[in-house]
Design a protein around this motif. Structure first.
Motif, PDB file in Angstrom:
ATOM      1  N   ARG A  55      -0.975   0.157 -16.437  1.00 24.29           N
ATOM      2  CA  ARG A  55      -1.199  -0.929 -15.489  1.00 24.29           C
ATOM      3  C   ARG A  55      -1.273  -2.282 -16.206  1.00 24.29           C
ATOM      4  O   ARG A  55      -0.722  -3.286 -15.769  1.00 24.29           O
ATOM      5  CB  ARG A  55      -2.498  -0.679 -14.705  1.00 24.29           C
ATOM      6  N   GLN A  97       0.798  -1.215   0.000  1.00 24.18           N
ATOM      7  CA  GLN A  97       0.000   0.000   0.000  1.00 24.18           C
ATOM      8  C   GLN A  97       0.842   1.281   0.000  1.00 24.18           C
ATOM      9  O   GLN A  97       0.362   2.337  -0.367  1.00 24.18           O
ATOM     10  CB  GLN A  97      -0.820  -0.020   1.275  1.00 24.18           C
ATOM     11  N   LEU A 117       1.031   2.897  -3.381  1.00 22.51           N
ATOM     12  CA  LEU A 117      -0.210   3.167  -4.092  1.00 22.51           C
ATOM     13  C   LEU A 117      -0.810   4.476  -3.602  1.00 22.51           C
ATOM     14  O   LEU A 117      -0.880   4.721  -2.410  1.00 22.51           O
ATOM     15  CB  LEU A 117      -1.244   2.079  -3.800  1.00 22.51           C
ATOM     16  N   CYS A 118      -1.244   5.282  -4.536  1.00 24.60           N
ATOM     17  CA  CYS A 118      -2.007   6.458  -4.138  1.00 24.60           C
ATOM     18  C   CYS A 118      -3.461   6.105  -4.368  1.00 24.60           C
ATOM     19  O   CYS A 118      -3.917   6.034  -5.496  1.00 24.60           O
ATOM     20  CB  CYS A 118      -1.594   7.663  -4.968  1.00 24.60           C
ATOM     21  N   SER A 119      -4.172   5.838  -3.289  1.00 22.30           N
ATOM     22  CA  SER A 119      -5.528   5.287  -3.400  1.00 22.30           C
ATOM     23  C   SER A 119      -6.621   6.319  -3.221  1.00 22.30           C
ATOM     24  O   SER A 119      -7.551   6.383  -4.013  1.00 22.30           O
ATOM     25  CB  SER A 119      -5.743   4.211  -2.343  1.00 22.30           C
ATOM     26  N   GLN A 137     -11.447   1.826  -6.011  1.00 20.41           N
ATOM     27  CA  GLN A 137     -10.418   1.223  -6.827  1.00 20.41           C
ATOM     28  C   GLN A 137     -10.805  -0.146  -7.356  1.00 20.41           C
ATOM     29  O   GLN A 137     -11.473  -0.921  -6.711  1.00 20.41           O
ATOM     30  CB  GLN A 137      -9.125   1.057  -6.032  1.00 20.41           C
ATOM     31  N   VAL A 138     -10.280  -0.420  -8.524  1.00 21.05           N
ATOM     32  CA  VAL A 138     -10.426  -1.725  -9.130  1.00 21.05           C
ATOM     33  C   VAL A 138      -9.091  -2.428  -8.944  1.00 21.05           C
ATOM     34  O   VAL A 138      -8.047  -1.895  -9.306  1.00 21.05           O
ATOM     35  CB  VAL A 138     -10.775  -1.565 -10.620  1.00 21.05           C
ATOM     36  N   SER A 139      -9.125  -3.588  -8.354  1.00 21.77           N
ATOM     37  CA  SER A 139      -7.877  -4.285  -8.049  1.00 21.77           C
ATOM     38  C   SER A 139      -7.288  -4.939  -9.291  1.00 21.77           C
ATOM     39  O   SER A 139      -7.976  -5.134 -10.294  1.00 21.77           O
ATOM     40  CB  SER A 139      -8.118  -5.348  -6.991  1.00 21.77           C
ATOM     41  N   ASP A 140      -6.022  -5.297  -9.191  1.00 24.39           N
ATOM     42  CA  ASP A 140      -5.367  -5.996 -10.296  1.00 24.39           C
ATOM     43  C   ASP A 140      -6.112  -7.273 -10.664  1.00 24.39           C
ATOM     44  O   ASP A 140      -6.280  -7.599 -11.836  1.00 24.39           O
ATOM     45  CB  ASP A 140      -3.922  -6.340  -9.912  1.00 24.39           C
TER      46      ASP A 140
END
Lengths: 591, 591
Positions: free
Chosen positions: A411, A356, A359-361, A442-445
């Protein structure tokens, strides 16, 4: 000391998109890592890191690596340039002694900077002799010093009748054992007054003075129960520096437990107290991932981050002139290696190296970061740079409703996918929809991969498992039949294997090679296979994740996932998906 | 405030054996939890915990619970007696608003102590209105205040031309929005000067005074970038208390990020500064498991442990008279719930609630603990008691070479196994051998279970899967046949299912019920099924772990494990093992 990193000017971490049509913006992080002091001629203070996982961490239930992993771990410490390592407690068993000897051998063969190796002993001749037998440079022994531990350990009258008698016995024994260790030819002798943070200060200072007088070269002050907070532990170290007349003849070290979550603070307060007292060297004991008894102890990754950030980014006068010998780029790798070796995982929010950190969330932070980037200002929120501590990239802006196509394309490429402009558009729309359904979050990987597999059907759909059947069970020869369809053309293959899945994968691979002989070149090794129930109850879907590795091509990896009521089917299709991505990569590299 | 725990005298945590023939010894832990102050009539200081996971934690990629889990999470906070909850950022999307409303509804129906509910807004009327629409008690809004954030956010000349102009604009806007929020009928208004830890102190104090003057009742001071260490943040809070004339009209709150691993220290230093300034209330924002942006933020579990240990165990004057409203017994449960809900795991060494905190592992500590227990003294190392923070038992001494039969019997009973004296002897011998092969180190529960299954063959061997065959695949009806053998007598059963494993388990269950009709009473639900490759490469063993739950009997659980080349076989046998342990438990309870 060799500077461990070349001087870096301010740099760009990576490009990110600031949303549709805004074009490319950047996050700037003002991070330099000069090992030089700020002012020419200024006195440097060397901060020595002593890694004690092999002794402290490996005592702990469930935190013991295999002997092979221990050696790999030591190798990583060597590559990172660790200053010293406590390799074990040789007298605790013949096997420990043998393990220690293996580590000594490994380090002797290392051609880079060699760390000092120490072994722990109790204040007994045999125990100290075992450290010698293990081949350590440093003999480290300890004696309990707090009233609490003395009550438990030295109640017997053979240690004396009064508290003073017992304290005298401790001083005499410690002095005797320092001399004994020196007589065995140790390069250095280290002494720890166990539970020093709860010991009487006068007694503690008298003891420290005596062991230094006898020739101890390292004095390690532990907060054994981890209950010191605020300035308490730093004050103790300041007191020792002020009170013990010969203190500058030894290297002072600290060993802080984390029961109160203050182990980083305590180590730093101690370091600052030593600096203020004019110490040229100071040692901090710790472990990566904070492993140790109970709540563990000082985390190297946090100490390194604090010192470098304070010294180089914030230019805190108290930290200017401090020198470290460890390459911070190894922080991420080592913590994640340990977790993997112990079957643990690193929480996303773990200090410095949790994923984390890169990551800029938060949407509110993103918009400010993007604005700052457009203006060419420094990052307002990321004043320390995760990339300098081994995160693969710098800070990435996560994909959510405010993300643009460029950010998504970036990404996807990180995830190993090459897609057309048209596909990117479709994926982008789906991802935005998904984000919307997640309330703009957010949409995860993992979710992105699912969308990619849905849109870029020509890749996973290059090979469709339309029928599969596998048989196994005791007393059978596990075998499988699959029908693999490529461009509407089916081929049926069968294979036997060590189990039904092995048979299934072999049958899929045979069928895939029939269509695409280029696959024959690739040495595919199964790297991971995980199946899990999607929800509770017997009647559930199996979610199968398969990862393959190319043994003959730099260990490149390709992943596939599939979900089905039938685990056979999900296994076969997920394996076929791996092969499809591999095939596409092979074709692209041939172009 | 209702005292949340009755006063407890010193208590015994559990019996442990001090090695063969030494008989039973005890670990004493001197832990009391009176909520009363030390001296009658002394002024109490109320420490308010504000949980911000739903807003701060849930912004983070990969840290978002499902809406159902969010409600379960809120339920746990309510049961634990949380003081206040920030439930979201209602203006960020219509879905967020709806989620917030659901949480408000849940809390309205709660009949216990009701927490204050707040919602976050930016300094805009619409955003504040959304918090009202969500039904929150408290409107919380923020404005950036550091030069770094002002540069990024308020560069436009519409905010003024000079820094002073922009600061004036911020003060005016904040005052205006406080009044606007009050005009909407909010019970309380909370203001956060974002990035206060980097803001100019004079400006910050002027701003805080102005918003309190306008009617703000909570002022929340954040260390947004998490870079304050040592006393820096506590000093800032002390400065605010000293400088802002109307500060005692508001509740001061802190929000500390953990980038430097100092968030616990910073929150506590701030608390002590507030206490020294005579504040009657002080609020600490945090999350369980420390979830939040980057390295997260202050962990509730650490703050609670520090306050209670300092106040009740160490009798630190500075903490005497502090009152908490949260039941510390919920710490373990909530952190582990969050980790489970997010698919993470809690590292063994996590502060307070990591499982390692309740284990005495190091051999040297064990011997001192046992000695102290024999003498009836308090535990020298465990001065804070994990059992008080929700660990199921107090400190257990782990099983290793120094452990005795009683300790092992105790552990087996914890693991749900009932064994005969003869079996215990055999298991003990095997465990000691295993520990020896591990260099005298601890034998894990997993390893103990393996030994038990090997020795107590009559349990897993009550039902042996001698043949099993399952078929699945697209276009088939998944079905399975098993031969289950009990006392040498085989029975064959077949079943269809939603997949081959489902079919296998159904067939095993049918066969087991044939032999043991008592099983028909039990409503068995599959609780967990995990399969993993034992090593890399296709030709590997599958290790299958199966857990069943009794839906009609207090959700009791039974686990089974089996390893085989064939995943079908391992699945069927591990399920049969679950049923065998269940059967034995049913028989024993019928006796």
């Amino acid at each position: 000391m060799t500077p461990f990193l070349t001087k870096l000017a301010r740099f760009r971490t990576r490009s990110v998109s600031g949303g549709e049509g805004k074009g490319e913006v950047n996050i700037f992080i003002g991070y330099q890592l000069p090992n030089q002091s700020k002012t020419e001629g200024e006195k440097l203070m060397r901060v020595i890191l002593n890694d004690v996982y092999l002794r402290e961490g490996a005592q702990v239930e469930g935190a013991v690596m295999t002997p092979e992993d221990q050696l790999r771990y030591v190798q990583l410490l060597l590559e990172g340039g660790i200053d010293s390592i406590e390799i074990g407690f040789p007298s605790s068993s013949p096997e420990q002694l043998a393990d220690c000897q293996k580590i000594v051998d490994l380090v002797r063969k290392w051609e880079g900077k060699k760390p000092l190796l120490s072994g722990l002993a109790i204040a007994m001749k045999d125990s100290i002799q075992a450290v010698r037998d293990a081949g350590c440079d440093v003999c480290h022994f300890y004696i309990p010093t707090s009233n609490e531990l003395m009550d438990a350990q030295f109640r017997d009258s053979k240690y004396g009748n009064t508290k003073e008698d017992k304290q005298n016995w401790i001083v005499e024994t410690a002095v005797f054992m320092v001399k004994f260790a020196l007589s065995l030819g140790f390069q250095k002798v280290e002494f720890s007054p166990e539970d020093a943070a709860r010991a009487g200060r006068d007694f503690l200072c008298r003891l420290v003075e005596a062991v230094i007088g006898a020739g101890a070269t390292i004095v390690n002050i532990p907060d054994t129960t981890g209950l010191r907070i605020g300035n308490e532990f730093g004050d103790l170290i300041a007191h020792i520096f002020k009170t013990v007349p010969n203190i500058q003849q030894a290297v002072v070290s600290v060993h802080c437990h984390n029961d109160s979550d203050h182990s980083t603070n305590n180590a730093l307060q101690a370091l600052l107290a030593a600096k203020a007292a004019g110490a040229e060297k100071f040692r901090i004991e710790g472990t990566f991932f904070g492993l140790g008894e109970r709540s563990g102890m000082t985390k190297h990754e946090a100490v390194i981050m604090n010192i470098l950030t304070r010294r180089d980014v914030m230019e805190d006068d108290r930290f200017i002139g401090m020198e470290l010998g460890f390459n911070p780029m190894f922080c991420y790798k080592i913590v994640h290696f340990i977790a993997h070796a112990l079957g643990m995982s690193v929480p996303r929010q773990w200090v410095v190296v949790g994923d984390q950190n890169a990551l800029c969330s938060a949407g509110t932070h993103q918009s400010i970061e993007i604005k700052a980037g457009e203006q060419g200002s420094e990052s307002p929120y990321y004043s320390w740079n995760p990339a300098k501590f081994g995160h693969e990239k710098g800070v990435s802006i996560v994909i959510d409703q405010s993300s643009g196509r460029k950010a998504l394309a970036d990404r996807l490429s990180t995830l190993g996918y090459q897609v057309s402009a048209k596909q990117l558009s479709e994926i982008y729309q789906q991802v935005m929809k998904l984000s919307e359904s997640k309330q703009g979050r957010q949409v995860s990987d993992k979710e992105i991969v699912a969308v990619v597999q849905e849109i870029v059907k020509e890749i996973p759909n290059r090979m469709l498992v339309t029928h599969c059947q596998a048989i196994g069970g005791l007393g059978t020869i596990p075998m499988a039949a699959v029908i693999l369809q490529v461009n509407g053309e089916p081929v049926q293959k069968t294979a036997a294997g060590d189990g039904p899945y092995d048979a299934l994968m072999k049958a899929v691979q045979l069928a895939a090679e029939y269509f695409f002989p280029v696959l024959l070149q690739a040495k595919v090794v199964l790297d991971d296979w995980q199946a899990s129930a999607v929800s509770k109850g017997q009647e559930t879907l199996a979610d199968v994740y398969t990862r393959i590795r190319l043994a003959n091509d730099g260990n490149r990896i390709f992943s596939g996932r599939s979900t089905s009521m039938d685990t056979n089917q999900a296994t076969a299709q997920s394996f076929a998906n791996c092969l499809s991505w591999l095939l596409t990569a092979l074709e692209n590299s041939a172009k």
